[in-house]
Design a protein around this motif. Structure first.
Motif, PDB file in Angstrom:
ATOM      1  N   THR A  39       0.992  -1.406  -0.153  1.00 26.84           N
ATOM      2  CA  THR A  39      -0.016  -0.193  -0.082  1.00 26.84           C
ATOM      3  C   THR A  39       0.746   1.189   0.040  1.00 26.84           C
ATOM      4  N   PRO A  40       1.984   1.094   0.622  1.00 28.31           N
ATOM      5  CA  PRO A  40       2.740   2.616   0.593  1.00 28.31           C
ATOM      6  C   PRO A  40       3.454   2.722  -0.680  1.00 28.31           C
ATOM      7  N   GLN A  41       3.042   2.037  -1.862  1.00 28.50           N
ATOM      8  CA  GLN A  41       3.481   2.189  -3.103  1.00 28.50           C
ATOM      9  C   GLN A  41       2.614   3.468  -3.777  1.00 28.50           C
ATOM     10  N   TYR A  42       1.209   3.651  -3.156  1.00 27.81           N
ATOM     11  CA  TYR A  42       0.523   4.949  -3.433  1.00 27.81           C
ATOM     12  C   TYR A  42       1.313   6.031  -3.501  1.00 27.81           C
ATOM     13  N   PHE A  67      -7.120 -10.456  -3.110  1.00 28.22           N
ATOM     14  CA  PHE A  67      -6.177 -11.048  -2.413  1.00 28.22           C
ATOM     15  C   PHE A  67      -6.048 -10.758  -0.886  1.00 28.22           C
ATOM     16  N   GLY A  68      -6.398 -11.763  -0.105  1.00 26.97           N
ATOM     17  CA  GLY A  68      -6.233 -11.548   1.191  1.00 26.97           C
ATOM     18  C   GLY A  68      -7.225 -10.640   1.792  1.00 26.97           C
ATOM     19  N   ASN A  69      -8.167 -10.263   1.083  1.00 27.41           N
ATOM     20  CA  ASN A  69      -9.187  -9.529   1.731  1.00 27.41           C
ATOM     21  C   ASN A  69      -8.861  -8.153   2.207  1.00 27.41           C
ATOM     22  N   GLN A  70      -7.761  -7.367   1.336  1.00 26.42           N
ATOM     23  CA  GLN A  70      -7.178  -6.316   1.724  1.00 26.42           C
ATOM     24  C   GLN A  70      -7.516  -4.878   1.208  1.00 26.42           C
ATOM     25  N   GLU A  71      -8.978  -5.065   0.606  1.00 26.13           N
ATOM     26  CA  GLU A  71      -9.359  -4.035   0.219  1.00 26.13           C
ATOM     27  C   GLU A  71     -11.053  -4.042   0.282  1.00 26.13           C
ATOM     28  N   PRO A  72     -11.339  -4.269   1.742  1.00 23.17           N
ATOM     29  CA  PRO A  72     -12.568  -4.503   2.157  1.00 23.17           C
ATOM     30  C   PRO A  72     -13.737  -3.567   2.035  1.00 23.17           C
ATOM     31  N   GLY A  73     -13.247  -2.043   2.133  1.00 24.22           N
ATOM     32  CA  GLY A  73     -14.090  -0.878   2.207  1.00 24.22           C
ATOM     33  C   GLY A  73     -14.788  -0.526   0.859  1.00 24.22           C
ATOM     34  N   ALA A  74     -15.663   0.286   1.015  1.00 20.89           N
ATOM     35  CA  ALA A  74     -16.742   0.763  -0.058  1.00 20.89           C
ATOM     36  C   ALA A  74     -15.877   1.827  -0.632  1.00 20.89           C
ATOM     37  N   GLU A  75     -16.437   1.995  -1.874  1.00 23.84           N
ATOM     38  CA  GLU A  75     -15.611   3.229  -2.544  1.00 23.84           C
ATOM     39  C   GLU A  75     -15.377   4.663  -1.993  1.00 23.84           C
ATOM     40  N   ASP A  76     -16.196   5.139  -1.498  1.00 20.47           N
ATOM     41  CA  ASP A  76     -16.015   6.232  -0.547  1.00 20.47           C
ATOM     42  C   ASP A  76     -14.991   6.171   0.600  1.00 20.47           C
ATOM     43  N   GLU A  77     -15.009   5.194   1.186  1.00 18.95           N
ATOM     44  CA  GLU A  77     -13.902   4.952   2.146  1.00 18.95           C
ATOM     45  C   GLU A  77     -12.499   4.618   1.461  1.00 18.95           C
ATOM     46  N   ILE A  78     -12.246   3.987   0.637  1.00 19.91           N
ATOM     47  CA  ILE A  78     -11.276   3.835  -0.332  1.00 19.91           C
ATOM     48  C   ILE A  78     -10.764   5.251  -0.620  1.00 19.91           C
ATOM     49  N   ALA A  79     -11.520   6.020  -1.317  1.00 17.26           N
ATOM     50  CA  ALA A  79     -11.060   7.430  -1.934  1.00 17.26           C
ATOM     51  C   ALA A  79     -10.794   8.195  -0.796  1.00 17.26           C
ATOM     52  N   ALA A  80     -11.368   8.263   0.264  1.00 22.71           N
ATOM     53  CA  ALA A  80     -11.077   9.065   1.738  1.00 22.71           C
ATOM     54  C   ALA A  80      -9.656   8.532   2.047  1.00 22.71           C
ATOM     55  N   CYS A  82      -7.131   6.972   0.423  1.00 24.03           N
ATOM     56  CA  CYS A  82      -6.021   7.585  -0.636  1.00 24.03           C
ATOM     57  C   CYS A  82      -5.939   8.984  -0.428  1.00 24.03           C
ATOM     58  N   GLU A  83      -6.943   9.835  -0.193  1.00 17.98           N
ATOM     59  CA  GLU A  83      -6.818  11.072  -0.267  1.00 17.98           C
ATOM     60  C   GLU A  83      -5.873  11.385   1.244  1.00 17.98           C
ATOM     61  N   VAL A  88      -3.640  11.148  -2.877  1.00 18.56           N
ATOM     62  CA  VAL A  88      -3.745  10.585  -4.081  1.00 18.56           C
ATOM     63  C   VAL A  88      -4.697  11.753  -4.910  1.00 18.56           C
ATOM     64  N   THR A  89      -4.244  12.144  -5.999  1.00 18.51           N
ATOM     65  CA  THR A  89      -4.915  12.953  -7.054  1.00 18.51           C
ATOM     66  C   THR A  89      -5.141  12.340  -8.200  1.00 18.51           C
ATOM     67  N   PHE A  90      -4.393  11.250  -8.591  1.00 20.67           N
ATOM     68  CA  PHE A  90      -4.634  10.453 -10.008  1.00 20.67           C
ATOM     69  C   PHE A  90      -6.009   9.734  -9.819  1.00 20.67           C
ATOM     70  N   PRO A  91      -6.518   9.555 -11.137  1.00 21.72           N
ATOM     71  CA  PRO A  91      -7.819   8.954 -11.217  1.00 21.72           C
ATOM     72  C   PRO A  91      -7.853   7.461 -10.568  1.00 21.72           C
ATOM     73  N   MET A  92      -8.923   7.327  -9.693  1.00 19.78           N
ATOM     74  CA  MET A  92      -9.273   5.934  -9.105  1.00 19.78           C
ATOM     75  C   MET A  92     -10.512   5.615  -9.459  1.00 19.78           C
ATOM     76  N   PHE A  93     -10.813   4.191  -9.591  1.00 20.18           N
ATOM     77  CA  PHE A  93     -11.985   3.698 -10.192  1.00 20.18           C
ATOM     78  C   PHE A  93     -12.591   2.616  -9.041  1.00 20.18           C
ATOM     79  N   SER A  94     -13.896   2.364  -9.455  1.00 20.32           N
ATOM     80  CA  SER A  94     -14.473   1.373  -8.303  1.00 20.32           C
ATOM     81  C   SER A  94     -13.939   0.265  -8.202  1.00 20.32           C
ATOM     82  N   LYS A  95     -14.216  -0.505  -7.069  1.00 18.75           N
ATOM     83  CA  LYS A  95     -13.566  -1.635  -6.852  1.00 18.75           C
ATOM     84  C   LYS A  95     -13.887  -2.736  -8.210  1.00 18.75           C
TER      85      LYS A  95
END
Length: 160
Positions: A39-42, A67-80, A82-83, A88-95
């Motif tokens: 994840t630090p690669q972000y 992969f190992g349930n390492q992205e369990p959150g909803a899109e709004d949680e993921i976006a928050a 990353c920011e 993160v300012t590059f485009p992110m997409f839905s899971k």
């Protein structure tokens, strides 16, 4: 389908995006996860985006929970996350799924264009990276262990 522009995806905020909007750009497509050892690669991905963005470079992040349930959150949680954590300012997409019967068509194509280690077609883990040239074709595939900074020379060559 034979180029990135043949696909569409849903942005992390639910809007349909025609990937032809990236025509003429060099693009790095990455399957991401918020709770992975990589994840630090972000941060490195954001640095690439900041460095080369004005030259026609894009990073497209595709969260994946395969992969190992390492992205369990909803899109709004993921976006928050990353920011907040990595600015993160590059485009992110839905899971999406990247392997199996429900793999996103973009990833089916990417895997077909560039197989992995020893010809392995499937995505091995989070943060597998695909570099796509200005013509929309896949240039190379990079393992999850490849740090974003190690891709700089390949990006510069593709941008030239």
């Amino acid at each position: 389908m034979s180029s990135l522009s043949d696909f569409s995806a849903t942005s992390i905020d639910g809007k349909p995006i025609d990937l032809s909007s990236y025509d003429g750009k060099v693009v790095l497509v990455v399957n991401t996860a918020s709770q992975c050892g990589f994840t630090p690669q972000y941060q490195g991905l954001q640095e690439l985006y900041d460095t080369y963005g004005e030259q026609g470079f894009e990073v497209l992040g595709f969260p994946c929970d395969q992969f190992g349930n390492q992205e369990p959150g909803a899109e709004d949680e993921i976006a928050a996350f990353c920011e907040r954590k990595f600015n993160v300012t590059f485009p992110m997409f839905s899971k999406i799924e990247v392997n199996g019967d429900n793999a996103h068509p973009l990833y089916q194509w990417l895997k077909d264009q560039q197989s992995g280690l020893l010809g392995r077609e499937g995505i091995k883990w989070n943060f597998t990276k695909f570099l796509i040239g200005r013509d929309g074709s896949v240039i190379d595939r990079f393992a999850p262990t490849t740090k974003p900074s190690k891709i700089s020379k390949d990006i510069e060559k593709a941008l030239a």
